[in-house]
Design a protein around this motif. Structure first.
Motif, PDB file in Angstrom:
ATOM      1  N   THR A 124       0.835  -1.206   0.000  1.00  0.00           N
ATOM      2  CA  THR A 124       0.000   0.000   0.000  1.00  0.00           C
ATOM      3  C   THR A 124       0.868   1.254   0.000  1.00  0.00           C
ATOM      4  O   THR A 124       0.610   2.205  -0.751  1.00  0.00           O
ATOM      5  CB  THR A 124      -0.937   0.019   1.226  1.00  0.00           C
ATOM      6  OG1 THR A 124      -1.754  -1.147   1.213  1.00  0.00           O
ATOM      7  CG2 THR A 124      -1.827   1.258   1.212  1.00  0.00           C
ATOM      8  N   LYS A 149      -5.788  14.244   7.673  1.00  0.00           N
ATOM      9  CA  LYS A 149      -6.208  13.330   6.615  1.00  0.00           C
ATOM     10  C   LYS A 149      -7.135  14.019   5.614  1.00  0.00           C
ATOM     11  O   LYS A 149      -7.003  13.828   4.401  1.00  0.00           O
ATOM     12  CB  LYS A 149      -6.905  12.103   7.218  1.00  0.00           C
ATOM     13  CG  LYS A 149      -5.943  11.119   7.882  1.00  0.00           C
ATOM     14  CD  LYS A 149      -6.666   9.890   8.386  1.00  0.00           C
ATOM     15  CE  LYS A 149      -5.697   8.897   9.023  1.00  0.00           C
ATOM     16  NZ  LYS A 149      -4.797   8.270   8.037  1.00  0.00           N
ATOM     17  N   GLY A 185      -5.884  14.784   2.023  1.00  0.00           N
ATOM     18  CA  GLY A 185      -6.659  14.100   0.982  1.00  0.00           C
ATOM     19  C   GLY A 185      -7.088  15.058  -0.112  1.00  0.00           C
ATOM     20  O   GLY A 185      -7.020  14.732  -1.308  1.00  0.00           O
ATOM     21  N   ILE A 212      -7.787   8.733  -6.235  1.00  0.00           N
ATOM     22  CA  ILE A 212      -8.485   7.729  -5.416  1.00  0.00           C
ATOM     23  C   ILE A 212      -7.893   7.686  -4.002  1.00  0.00           C
ATOM     24  O   ILE A 212      -8.623   7.607  -3.013  1.00  0.00           O
ATOM     25  CB  ILE A 212      -8.408   6.331  -6.077  1.00  0.00           C
ATOM     26  CG1 ILE A 212      -9.229   6.332  -7.372  1.00  0.00           C
ATOM     27  CG2 ILE A 212      -8.910   5.247  -5.132  1.00  0.00           C
ATOM     28  CD1 ILE A 212      -9.023   5.101  -8.228  1.00  0.00           C
ATOM     29  N   ILE A 213      -6.560   7.741  -3.915  1.00  0.00           N
ATOM     30  CA  ILE A 213      -5.893   7.759  -2.602  1.00  0.00           C
ATOM     31  C   ILE A 213      -6.340   8.989  -1.815  1.00  0.00           C
ATOM     32  O   ILE A 213      -6.644   8.909  -0.623  1.00  0.00           O
ATOM     33  CB  ILE A 213      -4.357   7.751  -2.779  1.00  0.00           C
ATOM     34  CG1 ILE A 213      -3.886   6.390  -3.309  1.00  0.00           C
ATOM     35  CG2 ILE A 213      -3.658   8.059  -1.450  1.00  0.00           C
ATOM     36  CD1 ILE A 213      -2.419   6.358  -3.708  1.00  0.00           C
ATOM     37  N   THR A 241      -9.158  10.691  -2.150  1.00  0.00           N
ATOM     38  CA  THR A 241     -10.553  10.502  -1.748  1.00  0.00           C
ATOM     39  C   THR A 241     -10.645   9.587  -0.530  1.00  0.00           C
ATOM     40  O   THR A 241     -11.413   9.843   0.402  1.00  0.00           O
ATOM     41  CB  THR A 241     -11.381   9.907  -2.900  1.00  0.00           C
ATOM     42  OG1 THR A 241     -11.274  10.761  -4.050  1.00  0.00           O
ATOM     43  CG2 THR A 241     -12.847   9.764  -2.517  1.00  0.00           C
ATOM     44  N   GLY A 242      -9.846   8.518  -0.539  1.00  0.00           N
ATOM     45  CA  GLY A 242      -9.820   7.586   0.588  1.00  0.00           C
ATOM     46  C   GLY A 242      -9.391   8.264   1.877  1.00  0.00           C
ATOM     47  O   GLY A 242      -9.954   8.002   2.950  1.00  0.00           O
ATOM     48  N   MET A 243      -8.405   9.163   1.797  1.00  0.00           N
ATOM     49  CA  MET A 243      -7.947   9.900   2.974  1.00  0.00           C
ATOM     50  C   MET A 243      -9.047  10.813   3.520  1.00  0.00           C
ATOM     51  O   MET A 243      -9.239  10.927   4.729  1.00  0.00           O
ATOM     52  CB  MET A 243      -6.706  10.722   2.628  1.00  0.00           C
ATOM     53  CG  MET A 243      -5.427   9.910   2.473  1.00  0.00           C
ATOM     54  SD  MET A 243      -4.020  10.924   1.951  1.00  0.00           S
ATOM     55  CE  MET A 243      -3.845  12.028   3.357  1.00  0.00           C
ATOM     56  N   VAL A 277     -12.348  10.416   3.147  1.00  0.00           N
ATOM     57  CA  VAL A 277     -13.382   9.562   3.750  1.00  0.00           C
ATOM     58  C   VAL A 277     -12.936   9.078   5.131  1.00  0.00           C
ATOM     59  O   VAL A 277     -13.701   9.102   6.101  1.00  0.00           O
ATOM     60  CB  VAL A 277     -13.691   8.360   2.834  1.00  0.00           C
ATOM     61  CG1 VAL A 277     -14.596   7.349   3.555  1.00  0.00           C
ATOM     62  CG2 VAL A 277     -14.348   8.826   1.545  1.00  0.00           C
ATOM     63  N   GLU A 278     -11.668   8.665   5.225  1.00  0.00           N
ATOM     64  CA  GLU A 278     -11.120   8.179   6.502  1.00  0.00           C
ATOM     65  C   GLU A 278     -11.116   9.294   7.541  1.00  0.00           C
ATOM     66  O   GLU A 278     -11.451   9.069   8.720  1.00  0.00           O
ATOM     67  CB  GLU A 278      -9.698   7.657   6.274  1.00  0.00           C
ATOM     68  CG  GLU A 278      -9.181   6.780   7.414  1.00  0.00           C
ATOM     69  CD  GLU A 278      -7.817   6.191   7.108  1.00  0.00           C
ATOM     70  OE1 GLU A 278      -7.119   5.879   8.083  1.00  0.00           O
ATOM     71  OE2 GLU A 278      -7.472   6.062   5.917  1.00  0.00           O
ATOM     72  N   LYS A 292     -14.676   9.876   8.778  1.00  0.00           N
ATOM     73  CA  LYS A 292     -15.074   8.794   9.680  1.00  0.00           C
ATOM     74  C   LYS A 292     -14.501   8.997  11.077  1.00  0.00           C
ATOM     75  O   LYS A 292     -15.174   8.825  12.082  1.00  0.00           O
ATOM     76  CB  LYS A 292     -14.611   7.435   9.129  1.00  0.00           C
ATOM     77  CG  LYS A 292     -15.445   6.903   7.983  1.00  0.00           C
ATOM     78  CD  LYS A 292     -14.918   5.554   7.525  1.00  0.00           C
ATOM     79  CE  LYS A 292     -15.797   4.957   6.431  1.00  0.00           C
ATOM     80  NZ  LYS A 292     -15.268   3.642   5.955  1.00  0.00           N
TER      81      LYS A 292
END
Length: 204
Positions: free
Chosen positions: A10, A77, A81, A188-189, A191-193, A195-196, A199
């Motif tokens: 990763t 993050k 992100g 994409i990475i 976007t993932g950050m 979202v994380e 959360k």
């Protein structure tokens, strides 16, 4: 063991996408145009070593930087992100990222420091990616991130020293396609950050 292998892959994917030695090859060639082979190697070595040192420092003292400025992990993050998504989006749109400022320098080897080491190799996106991987990490994870970035720096050095051959074999068109694929992965990475981070902020 499987967890560490997955983590390593990763981290490598993230660094490879954001640094992309192949896509950075034409930038390197443009900056060192007119220099001889020995000088090109010297510039490539200096740039990759400086970039490695910068990222390694941020990885090691990143937590202390957070504490010093009162930065929370979710805020980092989300902000990181957004930044990474923006870099990836620009690559997808075939725009030269504002992070990759390649103005002509006054001194030949000065380009090894700026803009090659900073911000092309160790720019905000690279630093954010590195620190994102160690925000809640132990010493093993920190060691893995530093080792993976060392490998990336070595791959980048090889790509720069073989830049003429790579450009001749692949051509600008294929390099452009690779750059767009990497741009998608970076977006994409990012976007993932985000979202994380959301959360974590709302304990979802």
């Amino acid at each position: 063991m499987d967890h560490l292998l997955t983590y390593t892959l990763t981290v490598f994917t993230g660094f490879f996408a954001i640094m992309n030695p192949i896509a950075n090859t034409p930038i390197f060639l443009g900056l060192v145009e007119g220099e001889n082979s020995k000088t090109k190697k010297k510039i490539a070595k200096k740039a990759t070593v400086i970039a490695f040192l910068i990222v390694a420092v941020f990885v090691i003292v990143g937590k202390y930087i957070f504490e010093l400025f009162g930065i929370t992990v979710p805020a980092f993050k989300i902000t990181g992100g957004i930044l990474i998504f923006f870099v990836g989006f620009e690559m997808l749109m075939s725009r030269k990222s504002k992070v990759h400022n390649t103005q002509d320098p006054d001194d030949g080897e000065a380009i090894a420091v700026s803009p090659l080491a900073i911000p092309i190799l160790a720019g905000p996106g690279t630093i954010v990616t590195a620190m994102n991987n160690v925000t809640d990490a132990n010493f093993i994870h920190i060691g893995i991130v530093i080792a993976v970035f060392a490998v990336m720096a070595l791959l980048t050095y090889w790509a720069f020293t073989l830049s003429d051959l790579i450009l001749e074999k692949l051509g600008n068109s294929l390099i452009s396609v690779i750059g767009k694929i990497m741009g998608l992965i970076i977006a994409i990475i990012g976007t993932g950050m985000i979202v994380e981070g959301i959360k974590l902020s709302f304990n979802l």
